[in-house]
Design an enzyme around this catalytic site. Structure first.
Site, mmCIF file in Angstrom:
data_model
loop_
_atom_site.group_PDB
_atom_site.id
_atom_site.type_symbol
_atom_site.label_atom_id
_atom_site.label_comp_id
_atom_site.label_asym_id
_atom_site.label_seq_id
_atom_site.Cartn_x
_atom_site.Cartn_y
_atom_site.Cartn_z
ATOM 1 N N VAL A 128 2.934 -7.262 -12.209
ATOM 2 C CA VAL A 128 2.128 -6.197 -11.624
ATOM 3 C C VAL A 128 1.014 -5.839 -12.604
ATOM 4 C CG1 VAL A 128 2.110 -3.854 -10.689
ATOM 5 C CG2 VAL A 128 4.145 -5.300 -10.399
ATOM 6 N N PRO A 129 -0.247 -6.036 -12.220
ATOM 7 C CA PRO A 129 -1.355 -5.718 -13.132
ATOM 8 C C PRO A 129 -1.517 -4.217 -13.300
ATOM 9 C CG PRO A 129 -2.214 -6.304 -10.978
ATOM 10 C CD PRO A 129 -0.731 -6.525 -10.913
ATOM 11 N N THR A 130 -2.398 -3.833 -14.188
ATOM 12 C CA THR A 130 -2.640 -2.400 -14.449
ATOM 13 C C THR A 130 -3.588 -1.792 -13.421
ATOM 14 O OG1 THR A 130 -4.407 -3.013 -15.972
ATOM 15 C CG2 THR A 130 -2.192 -2.637 -16.911
ATOM 16 N N SER A 131 -4.316 -2.636 -12.693
ATOM 17 C CA SER A 131 -5.257 -2.156 -11.681
ATOM 18 C C SER A 131 -5.549 -3.284 -10.702
ATOM 19 C CB SER A 131 -6.568 -1.690 -12.329
ATOM 20 O OG SER A 131 -7.241 -2.800 -12.907
ATOM 21 N N ALA A 171 8.590 -8.367 -11.206
ATOM 22 C CA ALA A 171 7.358 -8.863 -10.582
ATOM 23 C C ALA A 171 6.204 -8.699 -11.569
ATOM 24 C CB ALA A 171 7.064 -8.095 -9.305
ATOM 25 N N GLU A 179 0.841 -1.187 0.000
ATOM 26 C CA GLU A 179 0.000 0.000 0.000
ATOM 27 C C GLU A 179 0.876 1.237 0.000
ATOM 28 O OE1 GLU A 179 -2.346 -0.605 3.516
ATOM 29 O OE2 GLU A 179 -0.852 0.302 4.838
ATOM 30 N N LEU A 199 8.285 -2.277 -8.933
ATOM 31 C CA LEU A 199 8.120 -3.737 -8.848
ATOM 32 C C LEU A 199 8.020 -4.350 -10.241
ATOM 33 C CD1 LEU A 199 5.634 -3.890 -5.846
ATOM 34 C CD2 LEU A 199 7.876 -4.991 -5.909
ATOM 35 N N HIS A 218 -4.551 2.762 7.609
ATOM 36 C CA HIS A 218 -3.407 2.405 8.439
ATOM 37 C C HIS A 218 -2.527 3.611 8.723
ATOM 38 C CE1 HIS A 218 -3.815 -1.874 6.596
ATOM 39 N NE2 HIS A 218 -4.547 -1.739 7.691
ATOM 40 N N ALA A 272 11.289 -4.589 -11.814
ATOM 41 C CA ALA A 272 12.161 -5.578 -11.172
ATOM 42 C C ALA A 272 11.737 -7.008 -11.472
ATOM 43 C CB ALA A 272 12.188 -5.340 -9.667
#
Length: 608
Positions: free
Chosen positions: A299-302, A297, A231, A292, A273, A295
Site C-alpha cells: 500500500v503506497p503512501t498516496s 498488501a 474507496e 491492508l 458513488h 495484512a
C-alpha cells in the site's frame, strides 16, 4: 461465486436493451484481439425481433434480435454472459430473469440506482446458484485479448494504448469504472499489462466484491500479481484483509483505497458513488489502507505513489523469474466508420441522392431555403408551398392564387369518372385509404386527366411556330391526333364550362399576358365551327394559362419553361387536386358502410 477465470476468447454474450455504440465497441475489440467469432451472440430488445446490422472488422454482420430473454437463451445456448443495459427501473427484473436461465453464468448490470432490496435478492439468488453478478453501477470488465463487456476501457485508441488487445500478467479489480480506465493505462506503462480487469460497481451492495475477484485471480495461473483500487465507504476491503491474513492469497497485491481527502472536510462527504460515503472511522480510506498494509498488501503512501508501487512489485517478480513479460504484438487496424472518416476529412464519399427542394437537417425543415417558421408566420398558402417545392422559387401572389384555384376546380368531378369509380370500388372491397387512393390515381392517364400537359405542349408548339388555328387543327387532323384540351361530352358552345370561364376571368384580371390562352380561344372558335361540342375544356384552359403564368411572370427562362412542360409539372396539378376528391370518395364509402361492389348483369353486353 466462481473460483477461476470468467471469460475466454470463445465467450459469447447476450446483450439486453439494444445500444449500438457499446455493442460495436465490443465487436471492434473482438476483431482487435483476432477472435474468430463475434462475442455478441444475440440482442434482446423487448417487443422487437429480427436482425441488427453491425460490423465485425470490415465485414457487415447481422446479429439476431429476440423479444425475450428466454427466446434468446434457447436460440444461443452457448452464450453464458448476460450484459444488461436496462434502466434502473427494470434492471432487477430483467437480471433475475437472466439468472434463472440455466445457460447464463455471468450477469453484468450497468444501471446505477437499482433498489438495494432488489440487489440483495439478486445477490442471494446468484450465490445460491453459483452465478456471478458484476454491478450494479458497473462499466463491466475485460479479459485482455479475449472478451470485454460493453464500454469497458473506452475507445479503441485507449484499448490499444493500454495494450488490452493481448493478455498481460496483472489481475485488476476496482469499484470505479472511470478509474479503471486510468489504472489500465497506468498498469500498461509499468508492467506487461492486464490479464483481467473488473469494475464491481459503485453501489452500496455490489453483486460481487473486491475479495471475490481477488480470490479468483489467485486461482488463475496467468495472473502473477494483483492491483486493487478501493474507496472509502463500506467494509468490502476488510474481507480482503481477512483473506490475506488467513493465507488465502499467495500472490502480491498492490492496493490503494481512495478518498483520503475526506478528512479535510468539516462535514461528512458523499463522493460520486452511492457506496462512497464513510460511515465511521473503519470505513475511512485511511483505516482501510492501514489494515491492508498490515495484512501484507503493498500500500503506497498516496495515490501519486500507486504507479511506482505497481512498477516495483512487477519488476521484483520479473527479477525473481516469476514473470516472463509478455512479448508485444501489433494489433490489426480497426476499419474506421464512414461517418467518422468523413467528419475528420479523411475520405470523400459520394452521395446517392440529390435534393434541391427541401432540407430537414437544421433546427427546422426548409422548403427551397425558406424556413418552416417563415412559411407559417408569413401566411403562405398551398400555392406558395407548391411554388417552393415544385419550382424552387416564391412566385407572385397571382400565380400562387391561380394554382390554388386550379386545385379547387379539379378536386373532384363526381362519382362516375373512372378514377372516382375505381377508388369507390376499392374502398367498398374493404381496402385501406392509401390502397383506395392509389387505385384511383393509377387511372390517371391520356384519357383521364392527362390532357393538361399535352394541351400545353401542343398549344405552345403551335403558337411559338406561328401556326394559325386552321393550320394547327388541320395539321393535327392529318396526323390523326385529337387536339388536347378541346372537346367535352356535355358542354357546348352555348353552354360553356363554368370552370373555364372562372379561370379565364381571373387570368385576364391578374396576368400580365394571356397570349397562350387567347390563342387557345382562337383555336376553340375554329373547332366550334366544326362541331358544337368542341369547346375549350378545363384541361385546355389550365394548360394554356399555365404557359402564360410561366412566360408572363418573368421568373422562368425559355429553357426552364420547356423543361417544366416536358417533365409533366402541369399534370401534377391534376394528380394533387384529384387526390383530394378521391380521398373524399373513400371516406364517403366507408362512412356509408357500402358493401362490396358488383357490376349489374343488365349493364353488360354479353356476346359470343
Amino acid at each position: 461465486m466462481a473460483t477461476g477465470q470468467l471469460f475466454s476468447r470463445t465467450t459469447q454474450a447476450l446483450f439486453y436493451n439494444y445500444k449500438q455504440l457499446p455493442i460495436q465497441r465490443m465487436l471492434d475489440f473482438d476483431f482487435l484481439c483476432g477472435r474468430e467469432t463475434p462475442s455478441i451472440a444475440g440482442i434482446i430488445n423487448p417487443g422487437s425481433e429480427g436482425f441488427q446490422k453491425l460490423f465485425f472488422g470490415q465485414e457487415e454482420i447481422a446479429i439476431p434480435v429476440h423479444s425475450t430473454t428466454e427466446a434468446a437463451c434457447a436460440a444461443h445456448p452457448t452464450a453464458d454472459v448476460f450484459i444488461n443495459f436496462a434502466s434502473f427501473r427494470s434492471a432487477a427484473a430483467s437480471s433475475m430473469a437472466a439468472l434463472k436461465q440455466p445457460t447464463i453464468r455471468v450477469v453484468a448490470i450497468i444501471a446505477e440506482g437499482v433498489p438495494e432490496s432488489d440487489t440483495k435478492q439478486l445477490i442471494a439468488y446468484a450465490r445460491l446458484n453459483n452465478k456471478v453478478i458484476i454491478g450494479p453501477a458497473t462499466v463491466g470488465g475485460i479479459q485482455a485479448g479475449a472478451f470485454k463487456i460493453g464500454d469497458t476501457a473506452g475507445t479503441i485508441d485507449n484499448i490499444i494504448q493500454c495494450k488490452l488487445y493481448r493478455p498481460g500478467s496483472v489481475g485488476f479489480v476496482s469499484k470505479s469504472g472511470g478509474m479503471s480506465n486510468e489504472l489500465y493505462n497506468t498498469i500498461a506503462r509499468v508492467t506487461d499489462g492486464i490479464y483481467e480487469g473488473i469494475a464491481i460497481g459503485g453501489d452500496v451492495f455490489p453483486g460481487s466484491t473486491l475479495s471475490d475477484h481477488v480470490l479468483r485471480f489467485n486461482n488463475i495461473p496467468q495472473v502473477k500479481m494483483m492491483v486493487v483500487l478501493g474507496e472509502l465507504g463500506g467494509r468490502d476491503e476488510y474481507s480482503l484483509v481477512e483473506a490475506l491474513k488467513q493465507g488465502k492469497v499467495n500472490k502480491p497485491i498492490v492496493a490503494w483505497v481512495s478518498g483520503t481527502c475526506a478528512r479535510l472536510f468539516k462535514s461528512e462527504v458523499q463522493f460520486g458513488h452511492a457506496g462512497a460515503k464513510s460511515g465511521g472511522e473503519m470505513e475511512s480510506a485511511q483505516a482501510k489502507n492501514q489494515a491492508l498494509r498490515e495484512a501484507s498488501a503493498v500500500v503506497p503512501t498516496s495515490y501519486e505513489a500507486f504507479e511506482s508501487a505497481i512498477k516495483e512489485t512487477f519488476e521484483k517478480l520479473v527479477e525473481e523469474g516469476k514473470i516472463t513479460p509478455v512479448k508485444e504484438v501489433k494489433p490489426p487496424q480497426i476499419p474506421e466508420d464512414l461517418n467518422t472518416a468523413i467528419k475528420s476529412g479523411k475520405v470523400r464519399a459520394p452521395t446517392h441522392i440529390i435534393s434541391t427542394i427541401s432540407d430537414d437537417r437544421g433546427e427546422e425543415p426548409c422548403y427551397a431555403g425558406v424556413p418552416m417558421s417563415s412559411i407559417v408566420e408569413q401566411g403562405y398558402g398551398i400555392g406558395d408551398v407548391i411554388s417552393l417545392l415544385w419550382f424552387k422559387r416564391s412566385l407572385p401572389g397571382y400565380c400562387t392564387q391561380f394554382i390554388e384555384i386550379c386545385i379547387m376546380l379539379c378536386a373532384d368531378h363526381g362519382p362516375c369518372v373512372s378514377g372516382a369509380h375505381n377508388t369507390m370500388v376499392t374502398a367498398r372491397a374493404g381496402k385501406d385509404l392509401v390502397s383506395s387512393l392509389v387505385s384511383g390515381l393509377l387511372t390517371i392517364g391520356p384519357r383521364f386527366g392527362g390532357a393538361i400537359d399535352d394541351a400545353a405542349r401542343y398549344f405552345k408548339d403551335a403558337y411559338d411556330r406561328g401556326l394559325s388555328p386552321y393550320e394547327f387543327v388541320e395539321g393535327m387532323k392529318k396526323k390523326g391526333i385529337r387536339v388536347p384540351g378541346i372537346g367535352h361530352r356535355i358542354k357546348r358552345g352555348d353552354n360553356r364550362d363554368k370552370r373555364v370561364e372562372l379561370l379565364q376571368k381571373f387570368a385576364r384580371t391578374h396576368f400580365p399576358s394571356v397570349k397562350y390562352m387567347e390563342y387557345a380561344v382562337q383555336v376553340e372558335n375554329y373547332t366550334l365551327s366544326k362541331a358544337n361540342n368542341l369547346v375549350l375544356n378545363v384541361d385546355g384552359a389550365i394548360g394554356s394559362l399555365f404557359l402564360d403564368l410561366l412566360a408572363g411572370s418573368g421568373m422562368f427562362s425559355k429553357q426552364e419553361i420547356d423543361e417544366i412542360v416536358e417533365i409533366g409539372y402541369l399534370n401534377g396539378l391534376f394528380v394533387l387536386a384529384r387526390s383530394i376528391g378521391l380521398i373524399g370518395h373513400t371516406f364517403d364509402q366507408k362512412r356509408l358502410k357500402q358493401p362490396l361492389y358488383r357490376h349489374p348483369w343488365e349493364d353488360v353486353l354479353y356476346t359470343k
